[in-house]
Design an enzyme around this catalytic site. Structure first.
Site, PDB file in Angstrom:
ATOM      1  N   HIS A  38     -38.770-110.133  91.241  1.00 41.01           N
ATOM      2  CA  HIS A  38     -37.592-109.073  91.657  1.00 41.01           C
ATOM      3  C   HIS A  38     -37.489-108.187  90.446  1.00 41.01           C
ATOM      4  O   HIS A  38     -37.371-107.001  90.997  1.00 41.01           O
ATOM      5  CB  HIS A  38     -36.329-109.802  92.060  1.00 41.01           C
ATOM      6  N   LYS A 103     -30.594-120.711  98.382  1.00 41.21           N
ATOM      7  CA  LYS A 103     -29.374-121.752  98.642  1.00 41.21           C
ATOM      8  C   LYS A 103     -28.384-121.162  97.455  1.00 41.21           C
ATOM      9  O   LYS A 103     -28.912-120.563  96.561  1.00 41.21           O
ATOM     10  CB  LYS A 103     -29.978-123.061  98.147  1.00 41.21           C
TER      11      LYS A 103
END
Lengths: 186, 280
Positions: A38, A103
């Protein structure tokens, strides 16, 4: 509750039709990316350069798998905690990213961006890494091989199980699920 | 004196790294199975069922239970009558980790520097804790620690006046703040006492004790049971989808402390609480 089958890429119409709490089964392509990947993607955007993946309507899975043993497509491959990608996610959502699988909680900035652009946050079962690996039928490295487990991979999945945590209206299973359970035992 | 060859320690640690990652300890496995049977909330029961299925696949097919195969914590209880031959003890441990993570197809999750973040490529160095004990035995515990849960851990230096109530509030607040992030159902290690550094180690060591073995001190055994119940009243549930099974177990370890202090550390582990123990 039966799971809804979703084929990727996900159009914004499909994304906007999903509701928190829906169980889904993914078929098609998922791209993997976690912290280091990222950071590199956003660095490219900062420099005005093109991304190495087609981000429009794409789904990114936050995962760093274990190495595949001989004969395996991929090693164990459960979700990693998503908040670490919060600083980067809105940039990708603005460019058309439809779904993120991970999550744990997301920041308000991410949720606002999801509502604005029609993106969805899915939860995979944290720790169910061997089980999830069974639904990945092909895996190739797209870029950043030097990052090892954190390289960007293109996964082909069949009936990959996930649950809509936060939908494009801001509905959040982490809030409603706990409240409804509390009500049931009150 | 009794000689133990560094090579034998390396070989043992290699095997333990692989074992720990493929097989959950019996106490954890059977508690997850029991909770899958007793959990009242449907979505929670479903999530627990998937965890049971996952640990069975991992064991049968020799796959890591979780893709985060952890930063390798190694605890050595070294008998003072042991003489290590043929190499350096710390390097013998690191080499065992290196081989285990390569041969076991485990993920390499360690960066050499916390800010410059280049992966070491072999999951070393391990975090090694050595206790010198009487006797001529070496007991090794290998505990690969995942960081989704490690990141949710907290430490506080309470004033003594905060007492039992302050400790309990801090533990419950830590679990509440963690919410769905550490992959509940979690295991909670609580350290109380000692110093700033010692209390964190106590919390880590609390995670090494089987969750079906209460603290031998009845006062703390009672607190363990009470806190576990309170934590499970939070309703976070497996994966944070709501439900009773927020935690599988809670262990407390304590140490004498200073007249002015009440250190408390809460080390969170996910349901993949891994530890293997061997005595040489």
């Amino acid at each position: 509750m039966s799971a809804r089958e979703i084929t990727t890429p996900i159009t914004k119409d499909v994304a906007r039709s999903l509701r928190s709490g829906d169980d889904v089964l993914f078929n098609g392509i998922l791209y993997t990316a976690r912290d280091a990947a990222h950071a590199r993607l956003v660095e490219l955007l900062d420099k005005g350069e093109a991304l190495p993946i087609d981000i429009k309507d794409a789904v990114i899975y936050y995962v760093g798998p274990t190495p595949a043993k001989p004969g395996q497509v991929i090693g164990s491959a459960g979700p990693t905690t998503s908040y670490r990608m919060d600083a980067y996610a809105p940039r990708l959502i603005e460019l058309g990213l439809s779904g993120m699988i991970g999550k744990g909680k997301r920041s308000q900035d991410v949720i606002d961006s999801m509502k604005k652009h029609g993106a969805v946050y899915f939860g995979a079962i944290g720790g169910a890494a061997a089980l999830i690996a069974k639904t990945i039928i092909a895996c190739e490295i797209v870029c950043y091989e030097d990052l090892g487990s954190e390289a960007i991979r293109k996964l082909t999945v069949k009936d990959f199980p996930a649950t809509v945590i936060i939908d494009s209206l801001g509905g959040n299973l982490y809030e409603t699920g706990v409240k409804e359970y509390q009500k049931s035992v009150a | 004196m009794r000689d133990i060859a560094a090579l034998d320690i390396t070989a043992k640690i290699r095997d333990m790294c692989i074992d720990a990652n493929q097989k959950l300890p019996d106490d954890i496995g059977s508690r997850i199975r029991a909770c899958a049977g007793s959990e009242p909330w449907p979505q929670a029961r479903d999530a627990l069922g998937k965890l049971v299925e996952n640990m069975d696949i991992a064991r049968n097919e020799k796959m890591p239970v979780c893709q985060d195969t952890g930063l390798t914590c190694v605890f050595l209880e070294l008998g003072q009558e042991i003489h290590i031959t043929g190499g350096d003890l710390n390097e013998a441990v690191h080499e065992g980790v290196r081989r285990g993570y390569a041969d076991g197809f485990l993920r390499k999750s360690v960066v050499a520097d916390p800010l410059r973040r280049k992966n070491t490529g072999d999951n070393t160095p391990a975090v090694i804790t050595v206790d010198i004990v009487p006797g001529d035995k070496l007991t090794i515990t290998v505990a690969p620690k995942g960081f989704g849960s490690e990141n949710m851990s907290r430490l506080i230096m309470l004033p003594p006046a905060a007492g039992e109530k302050g400790v309990k509030e801090f533990v419950i607040e830590t679990v509440r703040l963690a919410g769905p992030n550490p992959c509940p159902p979690i295991v909670i290690g609580v350290g109380i006492g000692g110093t700033f550094d010692r209390v964190a180690l106590l919390a880590k060591k609390a995670l090494m004790r089987p969750i079906d073995r209460p603290n031998p001190d009845k006062y703390y055994a009672g607190m363990e049971a009470e806190l576990l119940e309170k934590v499970n009243e939070l309703g976070i549930g497996p994966q944070g989808f709501g439900g009773h099974t927020t935690a599988l177990g809670l262990n407390i370890e304590t140490h004498p402390t200073h007249i002015a202090g009440l250190p408390v550390a809460v080390n969170i582990n996910c349901h993949v609480t891994r530890h293997v123990k061997v005595t040489l």
